[in-house]
Design an enzyme around this catalytic site. Structure first.
Site, PDB file in Angstrom:
ATOM      1  N   LEU A  33       0.810  -1.215   0.000  1.00 60.98           N
ATOM      2  CA  LEU A  33       0.000   0.000   0.000  1.00 60.98           C
ATOM      3  C   LEU A  33       0.848   1.273   0.000  1.00 60.98           C
ATOM      4  CD1 LEU A  33      -2.698  -1.080   2.626  1.00 60.98           C
ATOM      5  CD2 LEU A  33      -2.745  -1.379   0.138  1.00 60.98           C
ATOM      6  N   HIS A  37      -3.459   4.366  -2.373  1.00 58.68           N
ATOM      7  CA  HIS A  37      -4.409   3.436  -1.743  1.00 58.68           C
ATOM      8  C   HIS A  37      -5.051   4.076  -0.517  1.00 58.68           C
ATOM      9  CE1 HIS A  37      -1.560   0.304  -3.548  1.00 58.68           C
ATOM     10  NE2 HIS A  37      -2.719   0.017  -4.094  1.00 58.68           N
ATOM     11  N   GLY A 148      -8.355   3.674  -8.258  1.00 57.12           N
ATOM     12  CA  GLY A 148      -7.555   4.803  -8.718  1.00 57.12           C
ATOM     13  C   GLY A 148      -7.573   4.911 -10.236  1.00 57.12           C
TER      14      GLY A 148
END
Length: 280
Positions: A33, A37, A148
């Site tokens: 991450l 994130h 994303g």
């Protein structure tokens, strides 16, 4: 934070939450991450009662076995980061829990979205993505799922997946998070050598220049211009640069004023493949 490895235990927990009228925000990840994130998780927390994050490195979406084997999996560190942003639920299933004994991707038809760009260069990739996302949606049954825009093609495909399979989830795309020098944040960035990491911001710089030239050059001229820029770069190898309609992901013959376009790029920095895009 509640941590589940089992589908049945997670489902039982979430059913109870839904019976209490709670909304569920979902952020599917492959771990390693980063701030991108975490921004998705923070948005999910703002807009929902319960936030679920999954960490699962999905074998069926890798066309390169070595890339799968080397994909970073710092689970302990990921858990620390999730606790810092007060994530409610983490789902970390094993490959066996998701696929049982049959690690095979389902076949999907995304109305041609899967045949462009990444689909052209990574055969079967989006069948793997569709397989895992559909499975996770069925397990979590989220109200809203967050992705994303770095993987813009994937985002459009997941929206199509939800629509075609009548999955009652709202799919939201969120802006690309970048390092201070413009490099799009990616779990793969940690694998870059020092030299490749220093060279990599050239990708975004080129995209920004291409955006300025968009409208003054036709699509073919712009693609040729980008190719020339990368020929001057010893450390970066251009795989593709293309301009596409945001809805169909097809390269336009003529630019129409009522449509939205985006430039997409894939580049090799050594053996690490980096992708990025920019709205035009």
């Amino acid at each position: 934070m509640n941590i589940f490895n089992s589908k049945s235990e997670l489902k039982a927990f979430l059913i109870q939450q839904k019976e209490e009228g709670k909304t569920i925000g979902f952020v599917p990840t492959m771990g390693a991450l980063h701030k991108g994130h975490l921004s998705l998780i923070k948005r999910a927390k703002k807009q929902n009662d319960i936030t679920v994050v999954s960490i699962f490195v999905n074998p069926t979406q890798f066309d390169n076995k070595e890339d799968l084997e080397k994909y970073p999996q710092p689970l302990d560190n990921d858990i620390k980061l999730l606790k810092k942003v007060a994530c409610d639920v983490l789902f970390t299933p094993s490959v066996n829990e998701i696929y049982a004994d049959d690690i095979i991707a389902q076949k999907f038809d995304f109305d041609g979205l899967e045949n462009q760009m990444e689909g052209r260069y990574r055969k079967g990739h989006f069948d793997g993505v569709g397989t895992i996302v559909k499975s996770l949606f069925e397990i979590v049954e989220p109200t809203v799922a967050y992705f994303g825009k770095k993987d813009f093609q994937q985002l459009q495909i997941i929206k199509k997946l939800a629509k075609k399979y009548h999955i009652p989830v709202k799919v939201k795309g969120r802006p690309i998070f970048r390092e201070d020098d413009g490099l799009a944040m990616s779990s793969r960035n940690v694998r870059l050598t020092k030299e490749h990491r220093e060279a990599a911001p050239f990708i975004y710089k080129t995209l920004k220049k291409a955006k300025k030239k968009f409208g003054t050059k036709n699509v073919n001229e712009l693609e040729q211009w980008v190719e020339k820029q990368f020929k001057k770069q010893d450390l970066l190898e251009l795989e593709y640069f293309t301009i596409a309609d945001e809805e169909t992901l097809q390269t336009p013959k003529v630019i129409e004023s009522n449509k939205k376009y985006r430039a997409f790029i894939a580049v090799f920095a050594g053996d690490i493949r980096l992708i990025d895009n920019i709205g035009l």
